[in-house]
Design an enzyme around this catalytic site. Structure first.
Site, PDB file in Angstrom:
ATOM      1  N   HIS A 111       0.839  -1.202   0.000  1.00  0.00           N
ATOM      2  CA  HIS A 111       0.000   0.000   0.000  1.00  0.00           C
ATOM      3  C   HIS A 111       0.874   1.252   0.000  1.00  0.00           C
ATOM      4  CE1 HIS A 111       1.202  -0.427   4.181  1.00  0.00           C
ATOM      5  NE2 HIS A 111       0.870   0.835   4.382  1.00  0.00           N
ATOM      6  N   ASP A 113       0.562   5.080   1.927  1.00  0.00           N
ATOM      7  CA  ASP A 113      -0.174   5.544   3.100  1.00  0.00           C
ATOM      8  C   ASP A 113      -1.290   6.516   2.720  1.00  0.00           C
ATOM      9  OD1 ASP A 113       1.254   4.002   4.909  1.00  0.00           O
ATOM     10  OD2 ASP A 113       2.805   5.527   5.165  1.00  0.00           O
ATOM     11  N   HIS A 268       4.634   0.238  -0.044  1.00  0.00           N
ATOM     12  CA  HIS A 268       5.482  -0.466   0.914  1.00  0.00           C
ATOM     13  C   HIS A 268       4.697  -1.555   1.622  1.00  0.00           C
ATOM     14  CE1 HIS A 268       3.599   2.770   3.217  1.00  0.00           C
ATOM     15  NE2 HIS A 268       3.670   1.980   4.267  1.00  0.00           N
ATOM     16  N   ARG A 283       5.567   6.389  14.010  1.00  0.00           N
ATOM     17  CA  ARG A 283       5.324   6.864  12.640  1.00  0.00           C
ATOM     18  C   ARG A 283       4.680   8.238  12.636  1.00  0.00           C
ATOM     19  NH1 ARG A 283       1.280   4.219   8.079  1.00  0.00           N
ATOM     20  NH2 ARG A 283      -0.091   5.948   8.595  1.00  0.00           N
TER      21      ARG A 283
HETATM   22  C1  SIN Z   1       3.311   1.123   7.621  1.00  0.00           C
HETATM   23  O1  SIN Z   1       2.671   0.610   6.730  1.00  0.00           O
HETATM   24  O2  SIN Z   1       3.294   2.336   7.815  1.00  0.00           O
HETATM   25  C2  SIN Z   1       4.133   0.248   8.542  1.00  0.00           C
HETATM   26  C3  SIN Z   1       5.452  -0.095   7.982  1.00  0.00           C
HETATM   27  C4  SIN Z   1       6.259  -0.934   8.947  1.00  0.00           C
HETATM   28  O3  SIN Z   1       5.869  -1.124  10.092  1.00  0.00           O
HETATM   29  O4  SIN Z   1       7.317  -1.404   8.528  1.00  0.00           O
END
Ligand code: SIN
Length: 295
Positions: A111, A113, A268, A283
């Site tokens: 996906h 974000d 990602h 995050r």
């Molecule tokens: C995410 O999708 O923001 C998480 C990525 C991660 O935890 O590596």
């Protein structure tokens, strides 16, 4: 300076080591806990657009310092449907405990974000507070390369198409996370996730002008004026194409590592291979612009 550093593009205010053919650059010589000079920020913006993901090792950051780093690139955007870290409305803590038995992990499908927003985030800054001894990597996929490697016929067709994005498959009442017990994440499924937002199927990078394939498994649910069923075969092809190994950038986390990715040009996925280990990541996301396509 090592051979790899000499082979890397020149920046005046830091060194970089390129990690993968598709992108990814480890930035050396910066302490991101402190405010950075304007010249360094300008070079980081250029490096981000060029290499898709920037990595910084051995950083020692408080949540305030992580937010202050991200704020130098634009206002922060809170993540909906997930309860933020206490005292930090713009920050989310991604936790998986060592004893969690669930099949799911947060972010475990390809996906970008928050593409369900009208102006999806420009970038994400993810910081490792605790990393598994082995496993728990993150993988990105360069969607400028994904576009470049399609046939001209497919490119021309997609350039005229609009895709509807929605958070419903994740955060809607029937979504993946609705009855899930990812117990360490504080997720609230909601009817608000049913909203659909149109985006161009191919977007133009606002900084380098490159074309980007702008779909993903999680939030891109159908083409405009088509049903989900009608859209599925082409979306399935594009989603498979978009994650080809030669577009990928893989990073092994250690406590104190920071990744800053360009959410406009990448997808990602968090690899779910670390049962028995605790993983804790903080995050923050940086507000973005409405995607557009420029021929
Ligand atoms: C995410 O999708 O923001 C998480 C990525 C991660 O935890 O590596």
């Amino acid at each position: 300076m090592s051979a790899q550093l000499q082979a890397s593009p020149a920046y005046g205010t830091f060194e970089v080591e390129l990690l993968c053919g598709a992108g990814g650059a480890e930035v050396r010589g910066l302490d991101v806990s402190k405010p950075l000079p304007a010249a360094t920020l300008a070079e980081l913006r250029r490096a981000l657009a060029d290499h898709c993901v920037l990595f910084f090792r051995d950083q020692d950051l408080t949540p305030e310092q992580q937010k202050a780093f991200a704020l130098q690139f634009g206002p922060l955007a809170a993540t909906p449907f997930i309860k933020p870290l206490d005292g930090h409305p713009e920050m989310m803590r991604i936790v998986r405990e060592a004893d969690e038995k669930k099949k799911l992990n947060f972010g475990g499908r390809w996906h970008s974000d928050m593409t369900f927003d009208a102006a999806p985030v420009l970038g994400t800054v993810l910081y490792s507070r605790e990393s598994p001894a082995v496993g728990g990597d993150t993988i990105w996929s360069n969607q400028m390369l994904a576009f470049d490697t399609l046939s001209h016929g497919m490119q021309r067709m997609l350039e005229g198409m609009t895709v509807m994005h929605s958070a419903k498959r994740s955060y809607g009442p029937q979504g993946t996370y609705a009855d899930d017990d990812l117990k360490s994440m504080r997720i609230s499924a909601s009817e608000l996730a049913l909203k659909e937002t149109p985006h161009p199927c191919v977007r133009t990078h606002p900084e380098n002008g490159r074309k980007i394939l702008f779909i993903n498994w999680v939030y891109a649910i159908r083409f405009q004026d088509m049903t989900e069923e009608e859209s599925a075969p082409l979306l399935e092809f594009l989603n498979r194409h978009s994650q080809r190994p030669e577009f990928q950038i893989r990073f092994r986390w250690k406590k104190g590592s920071l990744a800053f990715w360009d959410n406009r040009s990448t997808q990602h996925l968090a690899v779910n291979d670390y049962a028995g280990y605790r993983r804790v990541m903080d995050r923050v996301t940086i507000a973005g612009d409405k995607p557009y396509y420029k021929p």
